[in-house]
Design a protein around this motif. Structure first.
Motif, mmCIF file in Angstrom:
data_model
loop_
_atom_site.group_PDB
_atom_site.id
_atom_site.type_symbol
_atom_site.label_atom_id
_atom_site.label_comp_id
_atom_site.label_asym_id
_atom_site.label_seq_id
_atom_site.Cartn_x
_atom_site.Cartn_y
_atom_site.Cartn_z
ATOM 1 N N VAL B 37 1.675 -6.528 11.241
ATOM 2 C CA VAL B 37 0.282 -6.532 11.678
ATOM 3 C C VAL B 37 -0.380 -5.147 11.615
ATOM 4 C CG1 VAL B 37 -1.239 -6.952 13.642
ATOM 5 C CG2 VAL B 37 0.491 -8.637 13.022
ATOM 6 N N PRO B 38 0.300 -4.047 12.018
ATOM 7 C CA PRO B 38 -0.357 -2.735 11.940
ATOM 8 C C PRO B 38 -0.794 -2.368 10.522
ATOM 9 C CG PRO B 38 1.638 -2.606 13.244
ATOM 10 C CD PRO B 38 1.632 -3.957 12.632
ATOM 11 N N ASP B 39 -0.119 -2.951 9.525
ATOM 12 C CA ASP B 39 -0.470 -2.606 8.144
ATOM 13 C C ASP B 39 -1.555 -3.499 7.558
ATOM 14 O OD1 ASP B 39 1.359 -0.544 8.035
ATOM 15 O OD2 ASP B 39 3.000 -1.921 7.571
ATOM 16 N N ILE B 40 -1.926 -4.545 8.304
ATOM 17 C CA ILE B 40 -2.987 -5.410 7.785
ATOM 18 C C ILE B 40 -4.321 -4.727 8.025
ATOM 19 C CG2 ILE B 40 -4.102 -7.659 7.951
ATOM 20 C CD1 ILE B 40 -1.504 -8.772 9.012
ATOM 21 N N SER B 41 -5.030 -4.469 6.983
ATOM 22 C CA SER B 41 -6.332 -3.843 7.139
ATOM 23 C C SER B 41 -7.318 -4.607 6.268
ATOM 24 C CB SER B 41 -6.278 -2.388 6.694
ATOM 25 O OG SER B 41 -5.938 -2.340 5.319
ATOM 26 N N TRP B 42 -8.571 -4.315 6.471
ATOM 27 C CA TRP B 42 -9.581 -4.970 5.658
ATOM 28 C C TRP B 42 -9.353 -4.631 4.188
ATOM 29 C CZ3 TRP B 42 -12.148 -9.039 6.062
ATOM 30 C CH2 TRP B 42 -13.267 -9.292 5.244
ATOM 31 N N HIS B 43 -8.993 -3.371 3.971
ATOM 32 C CA HIS B 43 -8.734 -2.932 2.606
ATOM 33 C C HIS B 43 -7.588 -3.737 1.990
ATOM 34 C CE1 HIS B 43 -8.019 -0.241 -0.796
ATOM 35 N NE2 HIS B 43 -6.744 -0.307 -0.486
ATOM 36 N N PHE B 44 -6.524 -3.962 2.785
ATOM 37 C CA PHE B 44 -5.344 -4.686 2.299
ATOM 38 C C PHE B 44 -5.701 -6.123 1.906
ATOM 39 C CE2 PHE B 44 -1.492 -7.236 3.274
ATOM 40 C CZ PHE B 44 -0.654 -6.675 2.323
ATOM 41 N N LEU B 45 -6.565 -6.723 2.716
ATOM 42 C CA LEU B 45 -6.910 -8.120 2.458
ATOM 43 C C LEU B 45 -7.903 -8.280 1.315
ATOM 44 C CD1 LEU B 45 -7.280 -9.466 6.106
ATOM 45 C CD2 LEU B 45 -5.411 -9.892 4.530
ATOM 46 N N THR B 46 -8.635 -7.229 1.001
ATOM 47 C CA THR B 46 -9.729 -7.406 0.049
ATOM 48 C C THR B 46 -9.582 -6.637 -1.251
ATOM 49 O OG1 THR B 46 -10.941 -5.629 1.105
ATOM 50 C CG2 THR B 46 -11.435 -7.864 1.848
ATOM 51 N N SER B 47 -8.454 -5.930 -1.429
ATOM 52 C CA SER B 47 -8.325 -5.249 -2.717
ATOM 53 C C SER B 47 -7.206 -5.887 -3.519
ATOM 54 C CB SER B 47 -8.081 -3.755 -2.514
ATOM 55 O OG SER B 47 -6.943 -3.592 -1.725
ATOM 56 N N SER B 48 -7.226 -5.617 -4.818
ATOM 57 C CA SER B 48 -6.239 -6.296 -5.654
ATOM 58 C C SER B 48 -4.923 -5.521 -5.660
ATOM 59 C CB SER B 48 -6.780 -6.459 -7.067
ATOM 60 O OG SER B 48 -7.132 -5.194 -7.559
ATOM 61 N N ALA B 49 -3.869 -6.218 -6.105
ATOM 62 C CA ALA B 49 -2.530 -5.643 -6.049
ATOM 63 C C ALA B 49 -2.356 -4.553 -7.101
ATOM 64 C CB ALA B 49 -1.507 -6.741 -6.267
ATOM 65 N N GLN B 50 -1.494 -3.570 -6.797
ATOM 66 C CA GLN B 50 -1.180 -2.509 -7.743
ATOM 67 C C GLN B 50 0.269 -2.648 -8.181
ATOM 68 O OE1 GLN B 50 -3.412 -0.200 -8.746
ATOM 69 N NE2 GLN B 50 -5.003 -1.055 -7.409
ATOM 70 N N SER B 51 0.515 -2.481 -9.488
ATOM 71 C CA SER B 51 1.880 -2.649 -9.959
ATOM 72 C C SER B 51 2.711 -1.389 -9.784
ATOM 73 C CB SER B 51 1.890 -3.018 -11.438
ATOM 74 O OG SER B 51 1.137 -4.170 -11.637
ATOM 75 N N PHE B 52 2.110 -0.245 -10.019
ATOM 76 C CA PHE B 52 2.934 0.971 -10.073
ATOM 77 C C PHE B 52 2.587 1.994 -9.015
ATOM 78 C CE2 PHE B 52 2.521 -0.781 -14.374
ATOM 79 C CZ PHE B 52 3.846 -1.169 -14.553
ATOM 80 N N SER B 53 1.455 1.797 -8.328
ATOM 81 C CA SER B 53 1.107 2.795 -7.331
ATOM 82 C C SER B 53 0.941 2.131 -5.964
ATOM 83 C CB SER B 53 -0.197 3.497 -7.719
ATOM 84 O OG SER B 53 -1.205 2.521 -7.887
ATOM 85 N N ALA B 54 0.932 2.962 -4.943
ATOM 86 C CA ALA B 54 0.805 2.437 -3.585
ATOM 87 C C ALA B 54 -0.643 2.064 -3.293
ATOM 88 C CB ALA B 54 1.292 3.481 -2.588
ATOM 89 N N GLY B 55 -0.824 1.358 -2.196
ATOM 90 C CA GLY B 55 -2.180 1.092 -1.730
ATOM 91 C C GLY B 55 -2.784 -0.202 -2.240
ATOM 92 N N GLY B 56 -1.933 -1.045 -2.867
ATOM 93 C CA GLY B 56 -2.453 -2.317 -3.369
ATOM 94 C C GLY B 56 -2.677 -3.300 -2.246
ATOM 95 N N GLY B 57 -3.542 -4.276 -2.513
ATOM 96 C CA GLY B 57 -3.831 -5.290 -1.515
ATOM 97 C C GLY B 57 -3.362 -6.665 -1.971
ATOM 98 N N ILE B 58 -3.839 -7.691 -1.315
ATOM 99 C CA ILE B 58 -3.380 -9.051 -1.628
ATOM 100 C C ILE B 58 -4.547 -10.013 -1.806
ATOM 101 C CG2 ILE B 58 -1.127 -8.878 -0.501
ATOM 102 C CD1 ILE B 58 -2.499 -10.294 1.922
ATOM 103 N N ARG B 59 -5.730 -9.484 -2.119
ATOM 104 C CA ARG B 59 -6.898 -10.350 -2.223
ATOM 105 C C ARG B 59 -6.650 -11.557 -3.130
ATOM 106 N NH1 ARG B 59 -11.586 -7.785 -5.497
ATOM 107 N NH2 ARG B 59 -10.088 -8.258 -7.118
ATOM 108 N N THR B 255 6.706 -1.152 -7.249
ATOM 109 C CA THR B 255 5.674 -0.599 -6.381
ATOM 110 C C THR B 255 6.325 0.281 -5.316
ATOM 111 O OG1 THR B 255 4.646 -2.735 -6.637
ATOM 112 C CG2 THR B 255 3.615 -1.233 -5.087
ATOM 113 N N PRO B 256 5.810 1.483 -5.115
ATOM 114 C CA PRO B 256 6.447 2.366 -4.132
ATOM 115 C C PRO B 256 6.342 1.855 -2.703
ATOM 116 C CG PRO B 256 4.503 3.404 -5.148
ATOM 117 C CD PRO B 256 4.750 2.146 -5.880
ATOM 118 N N ASP B 257 5.272 1.166 -2.360
ATOM 119 C CA ASP B 257 5.142 0.721 -0.964
ATOM 120 C C ASP B 257 5.503 -0.761 -0.812
ATOM 121 O OD1 ASP B 257 2.993 -0.125 -2.414
ATOM 122 O OD2 ASP B 257 1.489 0.313 -0.881
ATOM 123 N N ALA B 258 6.557 -1.161 -1.539
ATOM 124 C CA ALA B 258 6.967 -2.566 -1.528
ATOM 125 C C ALA B 258 7.218 -3.075 -0.112
ATOM 126 C CB ALA B 258 8.219 -2.748 -2.371
#
Lengths: 264, 295, 305
Positions: B37-59, B255-258
């Motif tokens: 839950v602490p990692d769920i953010s608006w950004h996480f829910l609304t941005s697309s996934a990243q294959s090779f870098s951190a900071g991807g979301g799950i929109r 992904t680094p932040d798997a």
């Protein structure tokens, strides 16, 4: 239990116009036979009661009359209504049931509003105009002596009514279809005495316009409301006569024992 | 040792087991929720996934899961209804009914990988649908159908027979009686079962890996033309769901932040399923009360 | 003939409604039967291709321990032995069932015998939630909690049968529990009353009367649990290590039938031997689920009250 000769019977001849008649009706549940050779003529615009101990087959017989036993039992013989054998497989059962309505032992209103309970089948049968439907609604609820009690709550769920009211709603639902014949399967057995007397009164009034056949285990009820009575025992019709004769001058020993309470 | 003493020991053991199981559930839920839950953010829910870098979301994954769920229900509910109605209203005791029941049982006991492989073989390869939402929805239908059928059959079966007789005695056809009287009365049960099965569909991954695919192409959420290749509604595009994403990130991704993505996604998944569970109870009860006119 | 007589003898709208309704139902039923037949046929024909088309010996397939479908062995035959996967699948499944059963029956006894209302009220949602948690989440927890834990205690990688067993244990626990509750609850109340009236303690009643009477139902529950464990793919795949090797101990990486399938089916080309060999694994899974189904039916037939 006393032994009676089941093959002897006394069946009176009905001289009036007939609503329905059965010839040699036999009913089988699998291999066991529940009704033997029932030949009964039901007069028009009269109340006919079917009496007998439990297991006598009276309900089974009643349910044959509008083909409610179709999936449950095998019914042989002829049931004539308006000159048509409605027990034939080619008969349209849905039409049969529109003309021969039924009210059951336990009230079974639909889980819908009071007015929908009445109008649902009408709409399905093609009645579209709102005015007609409302007219039929009022008329049938009045016929079942329920109108005054529910006229302000027509949109309420039918399941919120008391048991007696529910049963009268079921009667109203049946008569709304304007059937010819009304079959009632112990309609008051699950009700208190006050509701019962209301239902009996309703039936008395209805018999002016409908031919009624009622199954009851309550002998007083049969004697109070019916014009003719048939006594069934172990699947055999033992005696069929005017109600007065059945109760005051029974022809068969079994009938006499049953109506005088010396039975079994 | 006397019987009384054994009785007490046995009770103690049972209480311990029960406590252990409750603790286990609390631990599982706690672990997922506290980590995720602490990692769920608006950004996480609304941005697309990243294959090779951190900071991807799950929109896209979240949308795909929901879309697939809706499509699956659209495909499976009518079939489930038809089969459930047959089994409860028409089926008589004969070899044909036995055959149907056996088929439903076999279908329900098939491992979801086997179902997935069948979907892959038939729809993705033979019918050339490719990895697509449609293939996925059909595979999930296989998986969902037996449960749905059984639930509908049972709910219909629980409606008292008196209601059927009431309909019949008014000259209604069996079909009208079933659809207009029995079905509405069975609705609370059917709805509860449907929502619970929706929860299962939402979390299912094995049936989707080789049918809906493991990639979430970028889609245009403003393109409502379902035939357009980049439309979010296009059922022929591959679609990685949230559950598949969790699996993928943990097994094959670089992904680094798997770990962060998995725990946050798991938390989202669990929260949605919890909502489904609560919703099913709530709605079922409410509808039941409304239908039976109890307060 | 008057109008009513005619109506009574001809088909009406209602008759056609019924034809229509029955037609729809038969269509749905037909679809399901067709579907099941298709699944059985496709998996079987694909799975048998390894033996019919590629001439792999069935006995070798089931008993050899080398899985190397791309290569030939020293006698020039395809090197396909599925035994490691079969052994691993059975090991994780049976071990998980072995651990889960006492827990499940314990909880079931609590729910049906100890506390009629309150206990069930708390435990029913617990069981439903455990069922509801998706297998990838179980896999993820296994990967991030159980695997490191085992690595720390026993050394090695932490991946292996033991981790798989623990994950499956949690997953099949609710399945076995809820079915066990049903079977205990279906034991007639008078069995218990009779036993208690004879002076038996509650535990004696449970152990000697209720559990005995419920044995067929409990067995069915366990078999359903086994079926679920045997067919579970992703959660196991995430923690088992995915090495197609004969397991030497409980903590060495191994591979189950399902995990091998999920890992490899995308990496092989349809129609080739390595691909067909995987379909044969799927066929084993299918047969296993059919066999378990049959056992359940058999128990159901024999064990009625």
């Amino acid at each position: 239990m006393n032994e009676y000769n089941l093959n002897e019977s006394y069946i009176t001849d009905i001289k009036e116009k007939l609503a329905l008649s059965t010839q040699n009706v036999q009913v089988y549940y699998g291999k066991s036979q529940a009704i033997f050779d029932a030949n009964l003529n039901f007069p028009r615009y009269k109340i006919t009661a079917l009496i007998g101990a439990s297991g006598s087959g009276k309900s089974t017989f009643l349910r044959c009359l509008n083909r409610m036993n179709d999936k449950i039992a095998t019914v042989d013989g002829e049931i004539s209504y308006r000159g048509v054998n409605i027990n034939s497989p080619s008969t349209n059962v849905y039409e049969v049931r529109k003309h021969i309505g039924m009210v059951f032992q336990r009230p079974n209103p639909f889980a819908k509003s009071i007015s929908e309970n009445i109008t649902f089948a009408l709409k399905n049968a093609g009645m579209k105009k709102k005015q007609d439907l409302e007219e039929r609604l009022e008329q049938s609820l009045k016929g079942a002596a329920l109108w005054d009690e529910v006229k302000d709550d027509l949109d309420k769920s039918a399941l919120a009514l008391s048991g007696g009211q529910q049963q009268r709603l079921c009667i109203a639902r049946s008569i709304a279809m304007h059937p010819d014949i009304l079959l009632l399967d112990e309609p008051a057995s699950a009700l208190d005495p006050i509701s019962t007397s209301k239902i009996e009164e309703t039936l008395k009034n209805l018999s002016k316009d409908y031919s009624i056949i009622i199954v009851t285990h309550n002998l007083q009820q049969a004697s109070r409301i019916s014009d003719y009575t048939a006594f069934l025992h172990l699947g055999h019709v033992i005696e069929y006569n005017s109600t007065v004769n059945i109760f005051t001058n029974p022809q068969m020993q079994a009938t006499e024992d049953y109506v005088s309470g010396n039975f079994g | 040792m006397n019987a009384k003493k054994i009785d007490r020991i046995a009770s103690f053991i049972i209480y311990t087991i029960v406590a252990a199981v409750i603790l286990l559930l609390i631990a599982i839920l706690g672990y997922i929720l506290f980590n995720g839950v602490p990692d769920i953010s608006w950004h996480f829910l609304t941005s697309s996934a990243q294959s090779f870098s951190a900071g991807g979301g799950i929109r896209d994954q979240l949308f795909n899961s929901l879309y697939l769920l809706v499509l699956t229900i659209i495909v499976s509910l009518p079939i489930g209804l038809g089969a459930g109605i047959y089994l409860s209203e028409y089926a008589s005791d004969n070899w044909f009914t036995d055959l149907i029941r056996t088929s439903v049982e076999v279908l329900s006991s098939l491992p979801s990988v086997v179902v997935s492989l069948f979907g892959y073989l038939l729809f993705v390869i033979k019918l050339k649908l490719g990895f697509s939402i449609l293939s996925g929805a059909i595979a999930l239908t296989f998986f969902n159908l037996p449960l749905l059928t059984r639930n509908i059959e049972e709910s219909l079966h629980n409606v008292p027979n008196l209601q059927r007789e009431a309909g019949m005695s008014l000259g209604l056809s069996n079909w009208k009686t079933t659809t207009k009287i029995i079905l509405p009365a069975a609705l609370p049960g059917i709805l509860t079962g449907l929502i619970l099965s929706a929860g299962r569909i939402f979390g299912e991954a094995a049936a989707l890996i080789y049918t809906a695919g493991q990639s979430a192409p970028t889609v245009d959420y403003s393109n409502w033309n379902i035939f357009s290749t980049n439309s979010f509604l296009n059922p022929m595009r591959p679609a990685e769901t949230l559950a598949v994403h969790i699996w993928k990130v943990n097994t094959e991704s670089v992904t680094p932040d798997a770990n962060l993505i998995s725990s946050a996604s798991s938390a989202v998944l669990i929260i949605v399923i919890l909502l489904f569970n609560l919703g099913a109870r709530f709605l079922g009860n409410k509808l039941y009360k409304k239908i039976t006119a109890t307060k | 003939m008057d109008k009513i007589q005619k109506k009574l003898q001809t088909k009406s709208k209602a008759t056609f409604q019924d034809y229509f309704g029955k037609g729809i139902c038969y269509l749905c039923i037909g679809l399901i039967i067709l579907l099941v037949t298709c699944i059985l046929y496709f998996i079987a024909s694909k799975g048998l291709a390894t033996f019919t088309k590629d001439k792999v010996n069935v006995f070798d397939f089931l008993t050899k321990t080398n899985w190397n479908p791309g290569a030939l062995d020293n006698k020039g035959r395809p090197d396909i032995g599925a035994l490691p996967m079969i052994v691993t699948s059975f090991s994780v499944t049976l071990l998980a069932a072995l651990i889960a059963t006492p827990f499940a029956i314990g909880v079931a006894i609590f729910m049906s015998e100890f506390s009629s209302k309150n206990g069930s009220k708390i435990l029913q949602p617990v069981i439903e939630l455990l069922v509801g948690i998706p297998s990838v989440v179980y896999g993820f927890i296994g990967l991030s909690v159980i695997v490191p834990f085992i690595r720390r205690i026993f050394g090695g990688t932490g991946f292996g049968i033991f981790s798989g067993t623990l994950v499956l244990f949690v997953m099949i626990l609710p399945t076995i529990t809820s079915l066990s509750v049903d079977s205990l609850k279906s034991v007639p109340m008078y069995y218990r009353q009779a036993s208690l009236a004879l002076g038996a303690t509650r535990w004696q009643t449970i152990y000697k009367v209720v559990l005995r009477a419920a044995i067929p139902g409990l067995l069915t529950a366990i078999i359903f649990g086994i079926a679920r464990a045997f067919g579970e793919a992703l959660a196991v795949q995430m923690v088992i290590g995915n090495a197609a090797l004969m397991p030497k101990n409980l903590i060495s990486p191994a591979s189950t039938l399902t995990s091998k399938l999920t890992t490899d089916i995308g990496n092989t080309v349809m129609g080739t031997l390595p691909n067909n060999a995987l379909w044969s694994l799927a066929l084993i899974l299918l047969l296993m689920s059919l066999i378990l189904n049959l056992i359940v039916k058999f128990i159901g037939k024999r064990g009625r009250f």
